[in-house]
Design a protein around this motif. Sequence first.
Motif, mmCIF file in Angstrom:
data_model
loop_
_atom_site.group_PDB
_atom_site.id
_atom_site.type_symbol
_atom_site.label_atom_id
_atom_site.label_comp_id
_atom_site.label_asym_id
_atom_site.label_seq_id
_atom_site.Cartn_x
_atom_site.Cartn_y
_atom_site.Cartn_z
ATOM 1 N N SER A 1 4.201 4.123 5.250
ATOM 2 C CA SER A 1 4.803 3.404 4.129
ATOM 3 C C SER A 1 4.392 4.105 2.847
ATOM 4 O O SER A 1 3.292 4.671 2.758
ATOM 5 N N GLY A 2 5.251 4.071 1.860
ATOM 6 C CA GLY A 2 4.892 4.794 0.640
ATOM 7 C C GLY A 2 5.499 4.185 -0.622
ATOM 8 O O GLY A 2 6.379 3.340 -0.534
ATOM 9 N N VAL A 3 4.940 4.622 -1.727
ATOM 10 C CA VAL A 3 3.978 5.715 -1.838
ATOM 11 C C VAL A 3 2.615 5.151 -2.255
ATOM 12 O O VAL A 3 2.568 4.186 -3.018
ATOM 13 N N GLU A 4 1.519 5.714 -1.752
ATOM 14 C CA GLU A 4 0.174 5.334 -2.185
ATOM 15 C C GLU A 4 -0.196 6.278 -3.335
ATOM 16 O O GLU A 4 -0.537 7.442 -3.116
ATOM 17 N N SER A 5 -0.093 5.773 -4.546
ATOM 18 C CA SER A 5 -0.221 6.655 -5.713
ATOM 19 C C SER A 5 -1.345 6.268 -6.659
ATOM 20 O O SER A 5 -1.672 7.024 -7.565
ATOM 21 N N ARG A 6 -1.942 5.073 -6.469
ATOM 22 C CA ARG A 6 -2.927 4.596 -7.453
ATOM 23 C C ARG A 6 -4.309 4.506 -6.829
ATOM 24 O O ARG A 6 -4.975 3.466 -6.878
ATOM 25 N N THR A 7 -4.731 5.600 -6.231
ATOM 26 C CA THR A 7 -6.030 5.634 -5.575
ATOM 27 C C THR A 7 -7.180 5.599 -6.574
ATOM 28 O O THR A 7 -8.264 5.115 -6.274
ATOM 29 N N SER A 8 -6.969 6.141 -7.747
ATOM 30 C CA SER A 8 -7.967 6.133 -8.820
ATOM 31 C C SER A 8 -7.244 6.432 -10.122
ATOM 32 O O SER A 8 -6.076 6.808 -10.126
ATOM 33 N N SER A 9 -7.938 6.279 -11.213
ATOM 34 C CA SER A 9 -7.311 6.509 -12.508
ATOM 35 C C SER A 9 -7.052 7.994 -12.736
ATOM 36 O O SER A 9 -7.927 8.829 -12.486
ATOM 37 N N PRO A 10 -5.865 8.351 -13.228
ATOM 38 C CA PRO A 10 -5.592 9.751 -13.563
ATOM 39 C C PRO A 10 -6.114 10.131 -14.946
ATOM 40 O O PRO A 10 -5.886 11.244 -15.408
ATOM 41 N N VAL A 11 -6.819 9.187 -15.580
ATOM 42 C CA VAL A 11 -7.311 9.392 -16.949
ATOM 43 C C VAL A 11 -8.795 9.044 -17.012
ATOM 44 O O VAL A 11 -9.259 8.106 -16.358
#
Length: 541
Positions: free
Chosen positions: A480-490
């Motif tokens: 299932s997707g998408v897993e995109s918020r694993t950690s902060s990109p900032v």
Amino acid sequence: MLILRQVKIPLSFFAEDEEDGIKSFIADAIPCNIRDIKELRILKKSVDARKKPDIFFNYTLQVSFAAENAILKKHPKKHIEIVRPKETVYTLPGKAPGGLTERPLIIGYGPAGMFAAYLLAVCGYAPIVFERGSAVEERAKAVETFFSTGVLSERTNVCFGEGGAGTFSDGKLNTLTKDRFGRQQFVLNTFHEFGADANITYDAKPHIGTDRLREILPNMRHRIEELGGEFHFDTEITGFHMTETGDGEKRISGLVTEGGEEYSSHFVLLAIGHSARDTIRSLYSKGIAMRGQEFAVGLRIEHPQEWLDQAQFGLSHPLLPRADYKLAGKSSMGRGVWTFCMCPGGTVVNSSSEQGLLSVNGMSSRLRDGKNCNSAVIAHVGEGDFDVSDPLAGIAFQEELEKRAFSLCGGKIPQQLFIDFKEGRDSSTYGAFSSDTGGLREFGRLDTIFSAGLKEALTEGIEEFGQKIKGFDREDAILSGVESRTSSPVHISREEDFQSPSLRGLYPCGEGAGYAGGIMSAAVDGLRCAERIAQDMIDGL
């Protein structure tokens, strides 16, 4: 009272009652009369299944004996280590002194904001909390409506509201960091005080469960209010008041809400979570120092929990937990791939927080009694995938993936069997088991939303994990997707005194600011920032 470490007990030793089994084992191992064991408390517990079917429980125990000096003298110190206790106890900051004219303000009420608010309230600082989402009672209704109808509230959802994104997750509290100051144990004990099961205070992989978290949060909130704290749910912060010193240094002096209400304070904790992209962009436009950072993206993978229990333990036993795993590897091109946020007996959920974008997460109940297990399989992204030197480029990268995922099935969770993901074709039916999801779902070409390099890395990672757990790469594993918020990109900058270098009095905190990566680490960072705020408020008198 003595501490017993390295107490390794075979699973086969236990009949039904765990405590009776432990006492019987200790009496044989020391040896001593079982009647001389007066009290027993489990401090740590883990499962060792490396040599299955010979499975062991590893314990650290606190035990009271009738004759402790005799036990220490005669014990040969083999296998089991017996010592006098040296417990690390968390030291609370000093109580708020009289004469304080300000109250600390907290933006965001996820784990970091929650434990900062709790600590400041306990110490008498009467914090004021602002959270864009709703209190958990109303939030749960909005989330259930979203799961059943697909109608999303951008204000109150799986990411925003009381408890933050952790409220609708597995509720895992494990961390890899050392607990030199007792903060982690304080977090565990606090959760237990407000309703979590006692075993979270000693399990090697403590877990609350999303259902129990929803019960704990109001209890904790009410205690904060009893201690003088104040909450403003469904409230966004739209502006800061600032003053400038003679040497050009800027200092925060208050907040403005969307309704125009103004709150004065020189002490503001910023605990916005990893999904508050609009707030991050606003902060960047106002000159708040930050930088981009690398992270990871991927998919959720589902398997039957019964298969995993058999693969990991080789047998069933009432004292065994639901099996889990933690896997890591590298693609042929050198990109790191690993599993993340594994949910035994859990559910894949739609964790979207913005219209037209779709992301997924996993959650489990306290009992972890679902038919499937799931985890994220994620691959490292950074330079070469987006411009890391641009603080906002990682957010844009996430949004593009989430936009593609949304478009696949019109906002429903897109799913694909692993063999079809690998071969690049549509899935039309499930295999030997079906998906367990929180949210509407439909088959879609998940393989098309990733770059060729990312698809290759995820495929190779799943195949490599199949060498470590036989069947992990089974053809009918459900993605299932998408897993995109694993950690902060900032990463929002802060100095050694925990304050922003570009706006003094602003304390960036928790996962959204780049200082944590889960419930426990975010809660601990909230405590650290609250300790500093308390000291700074005293020093400012």
